[in-house]
Motif scaffolding. Sequence first.
Motif, PDB file in Angstrom:
ATOM      1  N   ARG A 193      -0.845   6.169  18.909  1.00  0.00           N
ATOM      2  CA  ARG A 193      -0.673   4.897  18.198  1.00  0.00           C
ATOM      3  C   ARG A 193       0.507   4.928  17.245  1.00  0.00           C
ATOM      4  O   ARG A 193       0.922   3.883  16.716  1.00  0.00           O
ATOM      5  CB  ARG A 193      -1.945   4.544  17.436  1.00  0.00           C
ATOM      6  CG  ARG A 193      -3.149   4.249  18.332  1.00  0.00           C
ATOM      7  CD  ARG A 193      -4.397   3.991  17.506  1.00  0.00           C
ATOM      8  NE  ARG A 193      -4.775   5.176  16.737  1.00  0.00           N
ATOM      9  CZ  ARG A 193      -5.715   5.181  15.801  1.00  0.00           C
ATOM     10  NH1 ARG A 193      -6.356   4.053  15.490  1.00  0.00           N
ATOM     11  NH2 ARG A 193      -6.006   6.297  15.165  1.00  0.00           N
ATOM     12  N   ASN A 249       8.884  -2.231  14.399  1.00  0.00           N
ATOM     13  CA  ASN A 249       7.459  -2.310  14.749  1.00  0.00           C
ATOM     14  C   ASN A 249       6.575  -1.666  13.682  1.00  0.00           C
ATOM     15  O   ASN A 249       5.414  -1.345  13.949  1.00  0.00           O
ATOM     16  CB  ASN A 249       7.220  -1.613  16.097  1.00  0.00           C
ATOM     17  CG  ASN A 249       7.976  -2.271  17.232  1.00  0.00           C
ATOM     18  OD1 ASN A 249       7.688  -3.397  17.616  1.00  0.00           O
ATOM     19  ND2 ASN A 249       8.950  -1.557  17.779  1.00  0.00           N
ATOM     20  N   LYS A 272       5.028  -2.682  10.866  1.00  0.00           N
ATOM     21  CA  LYS A 272       3.781  -3.325  10.449  1.00  0.00           C
ATOM     22  C   LYS A 272       2.711  -3.226  11.529  1.00  0.00           C
ATOM     23  O   LYS A 272       1.536  -2.953  11.237  1.00  0.00           O
ATOM     24  CB  LYS A 272       4.043  -4.787  10.077  1.00  0.00           C
ATOM     25  CG  LYS A 272       4.843  -4.959   8.786  1.00  0.00           C
ATOM     26  CD  LYS A 272       4.990  -6.436   8.437  1.00  0.00           C
ATOM     27  CE  LYS A 272       5.757  -6.608   7.129  1.00  0.00           C
ATOM     28  NZ  LYS A 272       5.909  -8.058   6.791  1.00  0.00           N
ATOM     29  N   ALA A 273       3.107  -3.439  12.766  1.00  0.00           N
ATOM     30  CA  ALA A 273       2.143  -3.391  13.869  1.00  0.00           C
ATOM     31  C   ALA A 273       1.576  -1.983  14.034  1.00  0.00           C
ATOM     32  O   ALA A 273       0.367  -1.805  14.286  1.00  0.00           O
ATOM     33  CB  ALA A 273       2.809  -3.847  15.164  1.00  0.00           C
ATOM     34  N   LEU A 275       1.374   0.412  11.678  1.00  0.00           N
ATOM     35  CA  LEU A 275       0.518   0.733  10.537  1.00  0.00           C
ATOM     36  C   LEU A 275      -0.835   0.041  10.649  1.00  0.00           C
ATOM     37  O   LEU A 275      -1.869   0.610  10.273  1.00  0.00           O
ATOM     38  CB  LEU A 275       1.213   0.329   9.239  1.00  0.00           C
ATOM     39  CG  LEU A 275       2.472   1.141   8.873  1.00  0.00           C
ATOM     40  CD1 LEU A 275       3.120   0.569   7.614  1.00  0.00           C
ATOM     41  CD2 LEU A 275       2.140   2.618   8.677  1.00  0.00           C
ATOM     42  N   ALA A 276      -0.837  -1.174  11.179  1.00  0.00           N
ATOM     43  CA  ALA A 276      -2.103  -1.897  11.338  1.00  0.00           C
ATOM     44  C   ALA A 276      -3.027  -1.175  12.320  1.00  0.00           C
ATOM     45  O   ALA A 276      -4.251  -1.171  12.144  1.00  0.00           O
ATOM     46  CB  ALA A 276      -1.833  -3.325  11.813  1.00  0.00           C
ATOM     47  N   LYS A 277      -2.439  -0.562  13.339  1.00  0.00           N
ATOM     48  CA  LYS A 277      -3.250   0.158  14.327  1.00  0.00           C
ATOM     49  C   LYS A 277      -3.870   1.422  13.744  1.00  0.00           C
ATOM     50  O   LYS A 277      -4.826   1.963  14.302  1.00  0.00           O
ATOM     51  CB  LYS A 277      -2.391   0.528  15.538  1.00  0.00           C
ATOM     52  CG  LYS A 277      -1.967  -0.655  16.404  1.00  0.00           C
ATOM     53  CD  LYS A 277      -1.221  -0.183  17.636  1.00  0.00           C
ATOM     54  CE  LYS A 277       0.107   0.459  17.305  1.00  0.00           C
ATOM     55  NZ  LYS A 277       0.875   0.811  18.523  1.00  0.00           N
ATOM     56  N   ASP A 305      -5.359   1.760  10.800  1.00  0.00           N
ATOM     57  CA  ASP A 305      -6.174   1.422   9.634  1.00  0.00           C
ATOM     58  C   ASP A 305      -7.371   2.348   9.444  1.00  0.00           C
ATOM     59  O   ASP A 305      -7.915   2.473   8.350  1.00  0.00           O
ATOM     60  CB  ASP A 305      -6.629  -0.039   9.683  1.00  0.00           C
ATOM     61  CG  ASP A 305      -7.467  -0.354  10.923  1.00  0.00           C
ATOM     62  OD1 ASP A 305      -7.551   0.508  11.827  1.00  0.00           O
ATOM     63  OD2 ASP A 305      -8.024  -1.460  10.980  1.00  0.00           O
ATOM     64  N   ASP A 306      -7.792   3.035  10.513  1.00  0.00           N
ATOM     65  CA  ASP A 306      -8.941   3.929  10.383  1.00  0.00           C
ATOM     66  C   ASP A 306      -8.609   5.216   9.628  1.00  0.00           C
ATOM     67  O   ASP A 306      -9.497   6.020   9.331  1.00  0.00           O
ATOM     68  CB  ASP A 306      -9.502   4.277  11.762  1.00  0.00           C
ATOM     69  CG  ASP A 306      -8.464   4.911  12.676  1.00  0.00           C
ATOM     70  OD1 ASP A 306      -7.349   4.364  12.780  1.00  0.00           O
ATOM     71  OD2 ASP A 306      -8.769   5.965  13.283  1.00  0.00           O
ATOM     72  N   ASP A 354      -3.466   3.721   0.961  1.00  0.00           N
ATOM     73  CA  ASP A 354      -2.308   2.972   1.447  1.00  0.00           C
ATOM     74  C   ASP A 354      -1.666   3.742   2.605  1.00  0.00           C
ATOM     75  O   ASP A 354      -1.072   4.807   2.410  1.00  0.00           O
ATOM     76  CB  ASP A 354      -1.301   2.788   0.321  1.00  0.00           C
ATOM     77  CG  ASP A 354      -0.101   1.958   0.749  1.00  0.00           C
ATOM     78  OD1 ASP A 354      -0.180   1.295   1.791  1.00  0.00           O
ATOM     79  OD2 ASP A 354       0.916   1.981   0.018  1.00  0.00           O
ATOM     80  N   ASN A 400       1.152   4.281   4.879  1.00  0.00           N
ATOM     81  CA  ASN A 400       2.573   3.938   4.888  1.00  0.00           C
ATOM     82  C   ASN A 400       3.360   5.094   5.478  1.00  0.00           C
ATOM     83  O   ASN A 400       2.859   6.212   5.628  1.00  0.00           O
ATOM     84  CB  ASN A 400       3.062   3.595   3.486  1.00  0.00           C
ATOM     85  CG  ASN A 400       2.871   4.748   2.525  1.00  0.00           C
ATOM     86  OD1 ASN A 400       3.625   5.714   2.559  1.00  0.00           O
ATOM     87  ND2 ASN A 400       1.841   4.666   1.660  1.00  0.00           N
TER      88      ASN A 400
END
Length: 344
Positions: free
Chosen positions: A51, A132, A134-135, A137-139, A141-142, A155, A157
Amino acid sequence: MLATAGCSPQKAATPYKWNIPEGFPAPNVPDDNPMTREKVALGERLFNDVRLSANAKQSCASCHLKAFAFAEPKTTSVGTTGEVLNRNAMALVNVAYNGSFTWAHDGLGKVENQILIPLFNEAPVEMGVTGNEKAILAKLDDYGPEFESVFGNDDINFDHIVKALAAFVRSLTSFNSDFDRYAYFNEDEALTPSAIRGMDLFFSEKLECFHCHGGFNFTQSSKHAMQTLDLVSFHNTGLYNIDGKGSYANGDQGLADITFNPKHRGKFRAPTLRNIMLTAPYMHDGSVATMSEVIDIYAAGGRGDGVNNPLKSPFVQGFDITDEEKQDLLNFLESLTDYEFVGL
């Protein structure tokens, strides 16, 4: 752009214990990225997570496979979008001791800076993070609880991602070869008579191998508390000479592409020889299939027209070697293999 964030006091900070022999220097570690067991574990998980690439098809481990000393058995790597890279994936062996990084860059300074290249590079695309962020980092989230445990906040990042990856890469130390047992642990039977003869050849003025692959890490590209000299890390080994003026093939001029100094054409970093027998194919472009062929090239003083490369290292002058001596040298290089390191 690379996202950054400040760090609160870490909630879990078990000091990392280096897996290195007694008496060896500890690697240099940046003050802003101390080693902890939790950070190394987080970095290892990220290293193996697809990811982290733009299309979730490739991880760092896709090109750096443990079984091959964290190199890969391909001529050159392929990025996550299918773009073919022009260089062979370097093994990740004792990278914590590196004084320079990649095949031909003299200005990266530390592992953290090197890691930015495969993540964000656009020409060629490797992991494809640029644009890419933001996309991706969103993936991830776990990872929140692990980031909070390691960095003091949840956070997610790229500043933290890079630091965790760097910690894991630094942890990849390898000092458990037959040579190590012979040289540092007083196990006289660890090397065969043939390997000992090969070792004598390796360190002889006849072959000159040790001039570019010296020190306990078998490379001049080393930096640690005991390394007092600033040794030359980059060498032109006479692999090409396509124009009679020292130029290399495929538009890749090595260090000269960074320094813009024409005298640096064809200069590439001498990699560590630890675990070298696991990391074929060889050279910056993966153009040499076997270590036997590598020895033949150095014995000839270069390859093809490269023998007459005007920028060739003075240590690549060629030498006479018998079939028996060549096998002895190969057996010595095999003795640098740390099978525990690769899980065998």
